[in-house]
Design a protein around this motif. Structure first.
Motif, PDB file in Angstrom:
ATOM      1  N   UNK A  56       0.820  -1.206   0.000  1.00 59.56           N
ATOM      2  CA  UNK A  56       0.000   0.000   0.000  1.00 59.56           C
ATOM      3  C   UNK A  56       0.855   1.256   0.000  1.00 59.56           C
ATOM      4  N   UNK A  57       0.479   2.178  -0.850  1.00 56.35           N
ATOM      5  CA  UNK A  57       1.107   3.494  -0.884  1.00 56.35           C
ATOM      6  C   UNK A  57       0.127   4.474  -0.273  1.00 56.35           C
ATOM      7  N   UNK A  58       0.584   5.205   0.693  1.00 57.27           N
ATOM      8  CA  UNK A  58      -0.281   6.144   1.392  1.00 57.27           C
ATOM      9  C   UNK A  58      -0.613   7.343   0.516  1.00 57.27           C
ATOM     10  N   UNK A  59      -1.420   8.213   1.057  1.00 52.83           N
ATOM     11  CA  UNK A  59      -1.843   9.416   0.347  1.00 52.83           C
ATOM     12  C   UNK A  59      -0.631  10.228  -0.083  1.00 52.83           C
ATOM     13  N   UNK A  60      -0.689  10.712  -1.318  1.00 48.73           N
ATOM     14  CA  UNK A  60       0.398  11.522  -1.847  1.00 48.73           C
ATOM     15  C   UNK A  60       0.131  13.002  -1.673  1.00 48.73           C
ATOM     16  N   UNK A  61       0.770  13.780  -2.500  1.00 50.47           N
ATOM     17  CA  UNK A  61       0.630  15.240  -2.458  1.00 50.47           C
ATOM     18  C   UNK A  61      -0.779  15.654  -2.883  1.00 50.47           C
ATOM     19  N   UNK A  62      -1.128  16.885  -2.556  1.00 46.75           N
ATOM     20  CA  UNK A  62      -2.433  17.435  -2.946  1.00 46.75           C
ATOM     21  C   UNK A  62      -2.286  18.170  -4.272  1.00 46.75           C
ATOM     22  N   UNK A  63      -3.266  17.963  -5.156  1.00 46.80           N
ATOM     23  CA  UNK A  63      -3.270  18.586  -6.477  1.00 46.80           C
ATOM     24  C   UNK A  63      -4.601  19.272  -6.731  1.00 46.80           C
ATOM     25  N   UNK A  64      -4.576  20.324  -7.520  1.00 51.17           N
ATOM     26  CA  UNK A  64      -5.814  21.017  -7.876  1.00 51.17           C
ATOM     27  C   UNK A  64      -6.682  20.189  -8.824  1.00 51.17           C
ATOM     28  N   UNK A  65      -6.047  19.368  -9.667  1.00 50.73           N
ATOM     29  CA  UNK A  65      -6.772  18.571 -10.658  1.00 50.73           C
ATOM     30  C   UNK A  65      -6.773  17.092 -10.284  1.00 50.73           C
ATOM     31  N   UNK A  66      -7.914  16.450 -10.441  1.00 46.74           N
ATOM     32  CA  UNK A  66      -8.068  15.026 -10.132  1.00 46.74           C
ATOM     33  C   UNK A  66      -7.080  14.177 -10.918  1.00 46.74           C
ATOM     34  N   UNK A  67      -6.941  14.438 -12.222  1.00 43.54           N
ATOM     35  CA  UNK A  67      -6.059  13.617 -13.051  1.00 43.54           C
ATOM     36  C   UNK A  67      -4.605  13.704 -12.605  1.00 43.54           C
ATOM     37  N   UNK A  68      -4.206  14.840 -12.067  1.00 44.57           N
ATOM     38  CA  UNK A  68      -2.841  14.983 -11.560  1.00 44.57           C
ATOM     39  C   UNK A  68      -2.625  14.105 -10.330  1.00 44.57           C
ATOM     40  N   UNK A  69      -3.609  14.030  -9.452  1.00 47.05           N
ATOM     41  CA  UNK A  69      -3.506  13.189  -8.249  1.00 47.05           C
ATOM     42  C   UNK A  69      -3.468  11.716  -8.639  1.00 47.05           C
ATOM     43  N   UNK A  70      -4.330  11.314  -9.584  1.00 44.15           N
ATOM     44  CA  UNK A  70      -4.326   9.919 -10.039  1.00 44.15           C
ATOM     45  C   UNK A  70      -3.005   9.569 -10.718  1.00 44.15           C
ATOM     46  N   UNK A  71      -2.496  10.472 -11.525  1.00 50.18           N
ATOM     47  CA  UNK A  71      -1.216  10.243 -12.202  1.00 50.18           C
ATOM     48  C   UNK A  71      -0.065  10.135 -11.222  1.00 50.18           C
ATOM     49  N   UNK A  72      -0.077  10.962 -10.184  1.00 49.98           N
ATOM     50  CA  UNK A  72       0.961  10.897  -9.158  1.00 49.98           C
ATOM     51  C   UNK A  72       0.962   9.527  -8.474  1.00 49.98           C
ATOM     52  N   UNK A  73      -0.209   9.028  -8.119  1.00 51.92           N
ATOM     53  CA  UNK A  73      -0.289   7.722  -7.459  1.00 51.92           C
ATOM     54  C   UNK A  73       0.187   6.614  -8.388  1.00 51.92           C
ATOM     55  N   UNK A  74      -0.146   6.713  -9.673  1.00 53.30           N
ATOM     56  CA  UNK A  74       0.312   5.700 -10.626  1.00 53.30           C
ATOM     57  C   UNK A  74       1.838   5.712 -10.741  1.00 53.30           C
ATOM     58  N   UNK A  75       2.426   6.884 -10.828  1.00 54.40           N
ATOM     59  CA  UNK A  75       3.889   6.989 -10.909  1.00 54.40           C
ATOM     60  C   UNK A  75       4.538   6.412  -9.657  1.00 54.40           C
ATOM     61  N   UNK A  76       3.988   6.742  -8.488  1.00 53.55           N
ATOM     62  CA  UNK A  76       4.553   6.220  -7.239  1.00 53.55           C
ATOM     63  C   UNK A  76       4.424   4.705  -7.165  1.00 53.55           C
ATOM     64  N   UNK A  77       3.306   4.150  -7.657  1.00 52.98           N
ATOM     65  CA  UNK A  77       3.112   2.703  -7.650  1.00 52.98           C
ATOM     66  C   UNK A  77       4.103   2.020  -8.591  1.00 52.98           C
ATOM     67  N   UNK A  78       4.250   2.553  -9.778  1.00 52.27           N
ATOM     68  CA  UNK A  78       5.190   1.957 -10.740  1.00 52.27           C
ATOM     69  C   UNK A  78       6.637   2.082 -10.253  1.00 52.27           C
ATOM     70  N   UNK A  79       6.945   3.170  -9.569  1.00 52.49           N
ATOM     71  CA  UNK A  79       8.278   3.335  -8.990  1.00 52.49           C
ATOM     72  C   UNK A  79       8.519   2.290  -7.900  1.00 52.49           C
TER      73      UNK A  79
END
Length: 88
Positions: A56-79
């Motif tokens: 499990x990856x915990x909550x990441x940074x806060x973003x103004x746009x939903x797609x940016x938050x989803x993309x951040x979590x995907x990058x962290x998961x793939x990393x």
């Protein structure tokens, strides 16, 4: 399925991402920024890391746009996958 939910097959892994929206109590518009977390499992049901069935990856940074938050979590998961699931 909600627009705040994403599922990704990255064989042999399966990534599930869920975003949350910040709640701003007392604000005229109580809806704020977005943040997302991810859960990684294996498609074959085997342990992902050591004897754990999930990573499990915990909550990441806060973003103004939903797609940016989803993309951040995907990058962290793939990393995490590429780095061999480091201890958190």
């Amino acid at each position: 399925m909600s627009d705040r939910h994403r599922e990704i097959e990255a064989d042999p892994y399966y990534i599930v991402i869920n975003a949350d929206r910040e709640y701003l109590a007392g604000a005229a518009d109580p809806n704020g920024r977005f943040s997302a977390r991810a859960v990684i499992t294996r498609l074959d049901g085997k342990p992902v890391y050591r004897n754990f069935l999930q990573y499990q990856l915990e909550v990441g940074a806060w973003f103004d746009e939903l797609q940016d938050a989803l993309g951040d979590a995907e990058v962290r998961a793939r990393t995490a996958i590429n780095d061999g699931f480091p201890d958190l």
